[in-house]
Design a protein around this motif. Structure first.
Motif, PDB file in Angstrom:
ATOM      1  N   PHE A   1       6.185   1.112   0.735  1.00  0.00           N
ATOM      2  CA  PHE A   1       5.408   2.059   1.536  1.00  0.00           C
ATOM      3  C   PHE A   1       5.510   1.580   2.978  1.00  0.00           C
ATOM      4  O   PHE A   1       5.217   0.421   3.289  1.00  0.00           O
ATOM      5  CB  PHE A   1       3.942   2.073   1.098  1.00  0.00           C
ATOM      6  CG  PHE A   1       3.153   3.184   1.734  1.00  0.00           C
ATOM      7  CD1 PHE A   1       3.078   4.425   1.123  1.00  0.00           C
ATOM      8  CD2 PHE A   1       2.517   2.995   2.960  1.00  0.00           C
ATOM      9  CE1 PHE A   1       2.379   5.467   1.721  1.00  0.00           C
ATOM     10  CE2 PHE A   1       1.822   4.036   3.558  1.00  0.00           C
ATOM     11  CZ  PHE A   1       1.747   5.269   2.929  1.00  0.00           C
ATOM     12  N   ASP A   2       5.960   2.452   3.858  1.00  0.00           N
ATOM     13  CA  ASP A   2       6.122   2.034   5.247  1.00  0.00           C
ATOM     14  C   ASP A   2       6.074   3.263   6.138  1.00  0.00           C
ATOM     15  O   ASP A   2       6.981   4.102   6.103  1.00  0.00           O
ATOM     16  CB  ASP A   2       7.459   1.292   5.419  1.00  0.00           C
ATOM     17  CG  ASP A   2       7.555   0.612   6.775  1.00  0.00           C
ATOM     18  OD1 ASP A   2       6.945   1.115   7.734  1.00  0.00           O
ATOM     19  OD2 ASP A   2       8.247  -0.417   6.872  1.00  0.00           O
ATOM     20  N   VAL A   3       5.000   3.353   6.939  1.00  0.00           N
ATOM     21  CA  VAL A   3       4.837   4.554   7.778  1.00  0.00           C
ATOM     22  C   VAL A   3       5.914   4.647   8.863  1.00  0.00           C
ATOM     23  O   VAL A   3       6.130   5.718   9.416  1.00  0.00           O
ATOM     24  CB  VAL A   3       3.419   4.635   8.416  1.00  0.00           C
ATOM     25  CG1 VAL A   3       2.388   4.952   7.339  1.00  0.00           C
ATOM     26  CG2 VAL A   3       3.063   3.369   9.182  1.00  0.00           C
ATOM     27  N   THR A   4       6.627   3.535   9.128  1.00  0.00           N
ATOM     28  CA  THR A   4       7.730   3.603  10.101  1.00  0.00           C
ATOM     29  C   THR A   4       9.007   4.178   9.476  1.00  0.00           C
ATOM     30  O   THR A   4      10.033   4.259  10.141  1.00  0.00           O
ATOM     31  CB  THR A   4       8.053   2.226  10.733  1.00  0.00           C
ATOM     32  OG1 THR A   4       8.593   1.372   9.712  1.00  0.00           O
ATOM     33  CG2 THR A   4       6.828   1.575  11.347  1.00  0.00           C
ATOM     34  N   TYR A   5       8.938   4.592   8.185  1.00  0.00           N
ATOM     35  CA  TYR A   5      10.050   5.333   7.584  1.00  0.00           C
ATOM     36  C   TYR A   5      10.431   6.482   8.523  1.00  0.00           C
ATOM     37  O   TYR A   5      11.574   6.936   8.573  1.00  0.00           O
ATOM     38  CB  TYR A   5       9.655   5.887   6.194  1.00  0.00           C
ATOM     39  CG  TYR A   5       9.039   7.260   6.309  1.00  0.00           C
ATOM     40  CD1 TYR A   5       9.826   8.401   6.244  1.00  0.00           C
ATOM     41  CD2 TYR A   5       7.689   7.408   6.601  1.00  0.00           C
ATOM     42  CE1 TYR A   5       9.269   9.668   6.445  1.00  0.00           C
ATOM     43  CE2 TYR A   5       7.135   8.654   6.802  1.00  0.00           C
ATOM     44  CZ  TYR A   5       7.929   9.777   6.721  1.00  0.00           C
ATOM     45  OH  TYR A   5       7.385  11.001   6.947  1.00  0.00           O
TER      46      TYR A   5
ATOM     47  N   GLY B   1      -1.184   6.733  -1.626  1.00  0.00           N
ATOM     48  CA  GLY B   1      -0.264   5.701  -1.131  1.00  0.00           C
ATOM     49  C   GLY B   1       0.554   5.105  -2.259  1.00  0.00           C
ATOM     50  O   GLY B   1       1.768   4.877  -2.125  1.00  0.00           O
ATOM     51  N   LEU B   2      -0.104   4.893  -3.405  1.00  0.00           N
ATOM     52  CA  LEU B   2       0.603   4.267  -4.538  1.00  0.00           C
ATOM     53  C   LEU B   2       1.649   5.201  -5.140  1.00  0.00           C
ATOM     54  O   LEU B   2       2.714   4.747  -5.564  1.00  0.00           O
ATOM     55  CB  LEU B   2      -0.397   3.849  -5.624  1.00  0.00           C
ATOM     56  CG  LEU B   2      -1.164   2.559  -5.356  1.00  0.00           C
ATOM     57  CD1 LEU B   2      -2.251   2.359  -6.424  1.00  0.00           C
ATOM     58  CD2 LEU B   2      -0.231   1.343  -5.321  1.00  0.00           C
TER      59      LEU B   2
ATOM     60  N   SER C   1      -2.555   1.686   5.839  1.00  0.00           N
ATOM     61  CA  SER C   1      -1.141   1.907   5.547  1.00  0.00           C
ATOM     62  C   SER C   1      -0.364   0.593   5.603  1.00  0.00           C
ATOM     63  O   SER C   1       0.512   0.343   4.779  1.00  0.00           O
ATOM     64  CB  SER C   1      -0.532   2.886   6.560  1.00  0.00           C
ATOM     65  OG  SER C   1      -1.201   4.112   6.497  1.00  0.00           O
ATOM     66  N   LEU C   2      -0.711  -0.241   6.586  1.00  0.00           N
ATOM     67  CA  LEU C   2      -0.013  -1.528   6.709  1.00  0.00           C
ATOM     68  C   LEU C   2      -0.368  -2.439   5.526  1.00  0.00           C
ATOM     69  O   LEU C   2       0.479  -3.195   5.027  1.00  0.00           O
ATOM     70  CB  LEU C   2      -0.358  -2.205   8.043  1.00  0.00           C
ATOM     71  CG  LEU C   2       0.027  -1.410   9.310  1.00  0.00           C
ATOM     72  CD1 LEU C   2      -0.431  -2.127  10.577  1.00  0.00           C
ATOM     73  CD2 LEU C   2       1.533  -1.143   9.365  1.00  0.00           C
ATOM     74  N   GLU C   3      -1.612  -2.333   5.055  1.00  0.00           N
ATOM     75  CA  GLU C   3      -2.003  -3.101   3.857  1.00  0.00           C
ATOM     76  C   GLU C   3      -1.196  -2.622   2.646  1.00  0.00           C
ATOM     77  O   GLU C   3      -0.765  -3.428   1.815  1.00  0.00           O
ATOM     78  CB  GLU C   3      -3.505  -2.934   3.579  1.00  0.00           C
ATOM     79  CG  GLU C   3      -4.375  -3.728   4.538  1.00  0.00           C
ATOM     80  CD  GLU C   3      -5.855  -3.291   4.511  1.00  0.00           C
ATOM     81  OE1 GLU C   3      -6.610  -3.811   5.354  1.00  0.00           O
ATOM     82  OE2 GLU C   3      -6.226  -2.431   3.680  1.00  0.00           O
TER      83      GLU C   3
ATOM     84  N   ALA D   1      -6.996   4.422  13.679  1.00  0.00           N
ATOM     85  CA  ALA D   1      -6.647   2.993  13.650  1.00  0.00           C
ATOM     86  C   ALA D   1      -6.880   2.431  12.248  1.00  0.00           C
ATOM     87  O   ALA D   1      -6.035   1.716  11.704  1.00  0.00           O
ATOM     88  CB  ALA D   1      -7.481   2.235  14.680  1.00  0.00           C
ATOM     89  N   LYS D   2      -8.001   2.813  11.637  1.00  0.00           N
ATOM     90  CA  LYS D   2      -8.329   2.293  10.298  1.00  0.00           C
ATOM     91  C   LYS D   2      -7.326   2.767   9.254  1.00  0.00           C
ATOM     92  O   LYS D   2      -6.939   2.003   8.367  1.00  0.00           O
ATOM     93  CB  LYS D   2      -9.732   2.749   9.894  1.00  0.00           C
ATOM     94  CG  LYS D   2     -10.814   1.917  10.533  1.00  0.00           C
ATOM     95  CD  LYS D   2     -12.124   2.060   9.763  1.00  0.00           C
ATOM     96  CE  LYS D   2     -13.190   1.160  10.348  1.00  0.00           C
ATOM     97  NZ  LYS D   2     -14.331   1.903  10.868  1.00  0.00           N
ATOM     98  N   LEU D   3      -6.907   4.029   9.347  1.00  0.00           N
ATOM     99  CA  LEU D   3      -5.960   4.541   8.349  1.00  0.00           C
ATOM    100  C   LEU D   3      -4.578   3.893   8.526  1.00  0.00           C
ATOM    101  O   LEU D   3      -3.888   3.626   7.550  1.00  0.00           O
ATOM    102  CB  LEU D   3      -5.866   6.072   8.389  1.00  0.00           C
ATOM    103  CG  LEU D   3      -5.220   6.664   7.131  1.00  0.00           C
ATOM    104  CD1 LEU D   3      -5.991   6.317   5.861  1.00  0.00           C
ATOM    105  CD2 LEU D   3      -5.065   8.178   7.238  1.00  0.00           C
ATOM    106  N   VAL D   4      -4.213   3.586   9.770  1.00  0.00           N
ATOM    107  CA  VAL D   4      -2.944   2.887   9.989  1.00  0.00           C
ATOM    108  C   VAL D   4      -3.058   1.469   9.427  1.00  0.00           C
ATOM    109  O   VAL D   4      -2.127   0.972   8.778  1.00  0.00           O
ATOM    110  CB  VAL D   4      -2.536   2.896  11.484  1.00  0.00           C
ATOM    111  CG1 VAL D   4      -1.307   2.022  11.717  1.00  0.00           C
ATOM    112  CG2 VAL D   4      -2.266   4.321  11.951  1.00  0.00           C
ATOM    113  N   VAL D   5      -4.210   0.836   9.610  1.00  0.00           N
ATOM    114  CA  VAL D   5      -4.413  -0.504   9.025  1.00  0.00           C
ATOM    115  C   VAL D   5      -4.278  -0.432   7.498  1.00  0.00           C
ATOM    116  O   VAL D   5      -3.621  -1.270   6.876  1.00  0.00           O
ATOM    117  CB  VAL D   5      -5.794  -1.087   9.439  1.00  0.00           C
ATOM    118  CG1 VAL D   5      -6.161  -2.286   8.577  1.00  0.00           C
ATOM    119  CG2 VAL D   5      -5.773  -1.478  10.911  1.00  0.00           C
TER     120      VAL D   5
END
Ligand code: AMP
Ligand code: MG
Length: 325
Positions: free
Chosen positions: A111-115, A281-282, A100-102, A94-98
């Motif tokens: 950056f978008d994990v829903t890619y 991420g960057l 990712s959203l940040e 949950a924290k890593l997804v948060v």
């Protein structure tokens, strides 16, 4: 020999044995679909080897949690069920997804994990890619705002059907950061943990910096720049990591969320800074943003620097780095 002389002899022997045995210890393993390497300096090579194993185990643990290739991973359960009802996950996921959203907010959605809603339709090894119609359809499910994380209850829900997430753009950085934390926790002062294009350095290389080379994006034998680093993270994203070519077009693994297609403005991006989850991420984000928007984002982050190789092969540096003369 008197007892006293014997004791001095013993002491010298023990000292000599300790100093002589201290050495670099390393291990290599294929985990998370990539090459993982751990190298560290330890007084006792046997203990050092145990620490290498401990880091490898941590990598396996993270992979089991976050691999979309593993049916029984938490992330696979999320992708299967989160459009129907919230899925319970570990606090860690949950924290890593948060985070990712940040990262999505920070990068204006580059950056978008829903890619992965479109990304899963590509198979670079099998040279498979989606048809235009399939991409169009998937685009409706690419938007990080469709992911809802309830941090208090550790659940993840999707706001519509067809959404998938994949942490591939950030998980390796997270994993090497965790690996480095294990080394530091064990008192290691000189070490490096690498997973593919992401490395986290602990301390220096015994009085010298660690020197990490950045490969030429079109010639793996050539190094375009060398970064002397101490206590830092470095991540490279390149279009040469997972790709195939068809009719002169390169289809590769970094997807522009706005189009569902491989980003093509640059060949590679290298980011350095204090935190490997961030540099990972960057590097993916700046790859999608391209030179101008990418550099302007990095200039707003004083702790992070970057080198971009654009799609003509020209190099661009952030103002905190000096281009080699
Ligand atoms: P990296 O090598 O760190 O740039 O990560 C590339 C991986 O990030 C890909 O293999 C995908 O799993 C994931 N990815 C691709 N495009 C994106 C994107 N736009 N945002 C977030 N993750 C992505
Ligand atoms: Mg990345």
């Amino acid at each position: 020999m008197t007892m006293r002389r014997f004791n001095i002899f013993l002491l010298l022997f023990v000292l000599f044995a300790t100093v002589a045995r201290a050495e670099w210890v390393s291990g290599d393993r294929a985990i998370m679909g990539t090459a993982v390497r751990v190298e560290l300096w330890h007084e006792d090579p046997r203990k050092g080897a145990e620490m290498v194993e401990e880091v490898m185990n941590e990598m396996h643990r993270i992979d089991a949690l976050m691999s979309t290739y593993k049916e029984d991973s938490e992330i696979s359960a999320v992708n299967r069920d989160a459009a129907r009802s919230p899925v319970s996950v570990s606090d860690e996921l949950a924290k890593l997804v948060v985070r990712s959203l940040e990262m999505s907010r920070l990068t204006g959605g580059a950056f978008d994990v829903t890619y992965a809603s479109a990304g899963y339709l590509y198979d670079f090894r099998a040279r498979q890619r989606p048809q235009a119609g399939q991409i169009e359809e998937a685009l409706e499910a690419i938007d990080f705002r469709l992911v809802e994380v309830d941090a208090d209850h550790s659940t993840i829900a999707f706001r519509r059907n067809g959404v998938r997430i994949d942490l591939g753009g950030i998980a390796k950085g997270y994993a090497v950061e965790r690996g480095a934390a294990i080394l530091r926790g064990n008192g290691i002062e000189h070490g490096i943990v690498t997973a593919g294009g992401d490395s986290r350095i602990v301390g220096d290389r015994r009085g010298k910096p660690w020197v990490v080379g950045v490969r030429h994006p079109r010639d793996k034998q050539r190094v375009i720049t060398r970064m002397p680093l101490r206590d830092e993270a470095i991540s490279t994203s390149g279009d040469y990591e997972r790709f195939f070519e068809e009719d002169g077009v390169r289809y590769h693994h970094i997807i522009e969320p706005a189009t569902g297609r491989s980003a093509s403005a640059v060949y590679s991006v290298t980011i350095i800074g204090p935190d490997a989850t961030m540099t990972d991420g960057l590097s993916t984000s700046v790859f999608v943003l391209g030179v101008e928007a990418g550099l302007s984002l990095l200039e707003k982050l004083p702790e992070y620097e970057g080198v971009i190789v654009d799609n003509s092969g020209a190099m661009h540096y952030t103002s905190g780095l000096t281009a080699p003369q």
